[in-house]
Write a protein that holds these residues in place. Structure first.
Motif, PDB file in Angstrom:
ATOM      1  N   ARG A  43      -8.701  55.867  41.785  1.00 24.88           N
ATOM      2  CA  ARG A  43      -7.468  55.825  40.859  1.00 24.88           C
ATOM      3  C   ARG A  43      -6.391  56.243  41.481  1.00 24.88           C
ATOM      4  NH1 ARG A  43     -11.584  55.920  35.964  1.00 24.88           N
ATOM      5  NH2 ARG A  43     -10.474  58.134  35.521  1.00 24.88           N
ATOM      6  N   ARG A  76      -5.934  54.617  44.766  1.00 21.80           N
ATOM      7  CA  ARG A  76      -6.328  52.824  44.612  1.00 21.80           C
ATOM      8  C   ARG A  76      -4.814  52.644  44.004  1.00 21.80           C
ATOM      9  NH1 ARG A  76      -7.024  49.534  40.201  1.00 21.80           N
ATOM     10  NH2 ARG A  76      -7.690  47.577  40.364  1.00 21.80           N
ATOM     11  N   ARG A  77      -4.142  53.256  43.406  1.00 19.23           N
ATOM     12  CA  ARG A  77      -2.572  53.309  43.576  1.00 19.23           C
ATOM     13  C   ARG A  77      -1.716  53.166  44.131  1.00 19.23           C
ATOM     14  NH1 ARG A  77      -3.942  56.297  38.684  1.00 19.23           N
ATOM     15  NH2 ARG A  77      -4.385  54.522  37.201  1.00 19.23           N
ATOM     16  N   LYS A  94      -2.515  37.855  39.584  1.00 14.71           N
ATOM     17  CA  LYS A  94      -2.817  39.195  39.321  1.00 14.71           C
ATOM     18  C   LYS A  94      -3.495  39.359  41.061  1.00 14.71           C
ATOM     19  CE  LYS A  94      -6.251  43.066  37.973  1.00 14.71           C
ATOM     20  NZ  LYS A  94      -7.035  43.254  36.474  1.00 14.71           N
ATOM     21  N   ARG A  95      -3.077  40.665  41.651  1.00 13.35           N
ATOM     22  CA  ARG A  95      -3.687  40.998  43.177  1.00 13.35           C
ATOM     23  C   ARG A  95      -3.807  42.514  43.330  1.00 13.35           C
ATOM     24  NH1 ARG A  95       0.022  41.194  48.669  1.00 13.35           N
ATOM     25  NH2 ARG A  95       0.217  43.165  48.240  1.00 13.35           N
ATOM     26  N   GLU A  96      -5.435  43.099  43.478  1.00 15.91           N
ATOM     27  CA  GLU A  96      -5.402  43.790  43.704  1.00 15.91           C
ATOM     28  C   GLU A  96      -6.958  44.111  44.315  1.00 15.91           C
ATOM     29  OE1 GLU A  96      -5.047  46.566  41.753  1.00 15.91           O
ATOM     30  OE2 GLU A  96      -4.458  45.013  39.878  1.00 15.91           O
ATOM     31  N   THR A  97      -6.306  45.439  45.063  1.00 15.43           N
ATOM     32  CA  THR A  97      -7.108  45.524  46.635  1.00 15.43           C
ATOM     33  C   THR A  97      -8.503  45.824  46.655  1.00 15.43           C
ATOM     34  OG1 THR A  97      -6.529  47.970  47.061  1.00 15.43           O
ATOM     35  CG2 THR A  97      -4.918  45.858  47.517  1.00 15.43           C
ATOM     36  N   GLU A 137     -11.144  48.587  39.236  1.00 11.98           N
ATOM     37  CA  GLU A 137     -11.246  49.808  39.419  1.00 11.98           C
ATOM     38  C   GLU A 137     -12.337  50.469  39.169  1.00 11.98           C
ATOM     39  OE1 GLU A 137      -7.998  52.492  36.682  1.00 11.98           O
ATOM     40  OE2 GLU A 137      -7.720  50.349  38.134  1.00 11.98           O
TER      41      GLU A 137
END
Length: 156
Positions: free
Chosen positions: A16, A19-20, A149-152, A155
């Motif tokens: 986590r 990821r941030r 929303k955009r995540e790479t 989670e």
């Protein structure tokens, strides 16, 4: 099929945090997850070696790069044999405007996400690149108005 590694709570905290911010120093990461530096480094290394962490990247601002618009394109191919899928996929992957491309089930064969500079940039992409790819039969496009929303990655 390869079995995914067993992740404990500490591994998930590490993932986590990375990821941030993938640029965290090992010392800072260890502090944030409650480990000393060496065990933290060993865990990150194990996560990399097992393939849970695939790599690290810089996220670029497409607007700042002169490509402020995102278009989602659904594509249908003329045929679905292995050669056609391979040739289309290979040619598609070489286009710099293509940010993501997915082979699908359902009505369309591919979903493609491209970055362009307005309708003129999109027309140029269509006419000079996409329509020249082997096997394309039909496409349908949608301009993205806003990204909610955009995540790479997912989670952990």
């Amino acid at each position: 099929m390869a079995q995914s590694p067993k992740l404990d709570d500490t591994d998930r905290r590490i993932l986590r945090e990375l990821r941030r911010d993938g640029r965290l120093s090992n010392a800072r990461l260890a502090e944030q997850v409650g480990l000393s530096a060496t065990p933290c480094w060993n865990r990150v290394r194990a996560l990399e070696e097992s393939g849970v962490i695939e790599g690290y990247a810089a996220l670029l601002n497409q607007k700042a790069l002169g490509l402020p618009d995102t278009v989602l394109i659904e594509v249908t191919l003329e045929r679905h044999d292995d050669d056609m899928l391979y040739r289309f996929g290979k040619a598609l992957a070489e286009l710099p405007e293509v940010m993501e491309a997915y082979l699908l089930t359902g009505e369309y064969d591919y979903l493609i996400k491209v970055a362009v500079a307005g309708t003129q940039g999109y027309e140029e992409f269509l006419r000079h690149k996409l329509y020249k790819l082997p096997g394309l039969r039909h496409s349908r496009s949608t301009f993205v108005l806003r990204t909610l929303k955009r995540e790479t990655s997912v989670e952990p």
